[in-house]
Design an enzyme around this catalytic site. Sequence first.
Site, mmCIF file in Angstrom:
data_model
loop_
_atom_site.group_PDB
_atom_site.id
_atom_site.type_symbol
_atom_site.label_atom_id
_atom_site.label_comp_id
_atom_site.label_asym_id
_atom_site.label_seq_id
_atom_site.Cartn_x
_atom_site.Cartn_y
_atom_site.Cartn_z
ATOM 1 C CB VAL A 62 50.017 44.678 41.590
ATOM 2 C CG1 VAL A 62 50.353 45.803 42.559
ATOM 3 C CG2 VAL A 62 48.541 44.717 41.187
ATOM 4 C CG ASN A 88 43.723 48.790 48.740
ATOM 5 O OD1 ASN A 88 42.586 48.512 49.098
ATOM 6 N ND2 ASN A 88 43.992 49.911 48.078
ATOM 7 C CB SER A 140 35.061 42.461 47.789
ATOM 8 O OG SER A 140 33.781 43.046 47.659
ATOM 9 C CE1 TYR A 153 36.389 44.468 42.976
ATOM 10 C CE2 TYR A 153 34.335 43.753 43.983
ATOM 11 C CZ TYR A 153 35.534 44.423 44.067
ATOM 12 O OH TYR A 153 35.899 45.037 45.233
ATOM 13 C CB SER A 156 38.970 38.688 40.853
ATOM 14 O OG SER A 156 38.360 39.845 41.404
ATOM 15 C CE LYS A 157 38.705 42.744 45.209
ATOM 16 N NZ LYS A 157 39.989 43.232 45.761
#
Length: 261
Positions: A62, A88, A140, A153, A156-157
């Site tokens: 992606v 997802n 998240s 992480y 990014s979320k």
Amino acid sequence: MSATNKVAFVTGAARGLGLATAGKFLDDGWRVVMLDILGDTLRAAAKDLDKPGEILTIEADVSDPAAVHKAVQQARQHFGRIDALVNNAGIAVFKPILEVTLEDWQKVLATNLTGPFLMVQAVAPIMRDQGGGAVVNITSISGLRASTLRVAYGTSKAGLAHLTKQQAAELGEYGIRVNAVAPGPVDTAMAKAVHTPEIRADYHDHIPLNRYGLESELANAIYFLCGDQSTYITGQVLCVDGGFDGTGIGLPTLRGQRRNS
């Protein structure tokens, strides 16, 4: 339109939450495009679902613009429409902040943030031309509250949560709703592998429902946001976390006092 004519496009669908979500759509009569970078795992998962005429599998990354464009066009040619997109696909690098490399940072953001951007850019014109659709981005709890080892992480979320609002604000006029689901601790194979008994106990102590979530519970929330029961909901981030995001630091002590009283 009946569910039997509708098409859902799920990325990161080879296992875990993506696979559970694909299964939920199939169970309710949708046709499903399952995309993942793990081609062999994806094809094996689709075979196990045992609905070959209702599933299209696509092996793609992606974060690759050309691959995303090709995948979306392939889906459109195969099924003729795309009614729901579930972004997802995601990766994580768990390291102390001073040990995270630029390569780590760029790789995580490319998949977790750029990927959903590219997917929506490719799918939204199809939804617009057919009269609307729904997008659910999987962010998240780590994007809403900071934690150790999650600098790339979590960031990014957090970015994905805001991207959701941007997409909702600009695509609403085309009948496209965009929402996000923010999972809390979920009892996935990955969690079982990396969460020690001590970590699991810590999570239980800070979750009002006092347990990990199930992939099926997350899939139900995603399906709701894509379906006809949520047609006036857009631009929202739904925490599916047993109450984890809403609690402070006193819950373990209060529980202990109650047990001892």
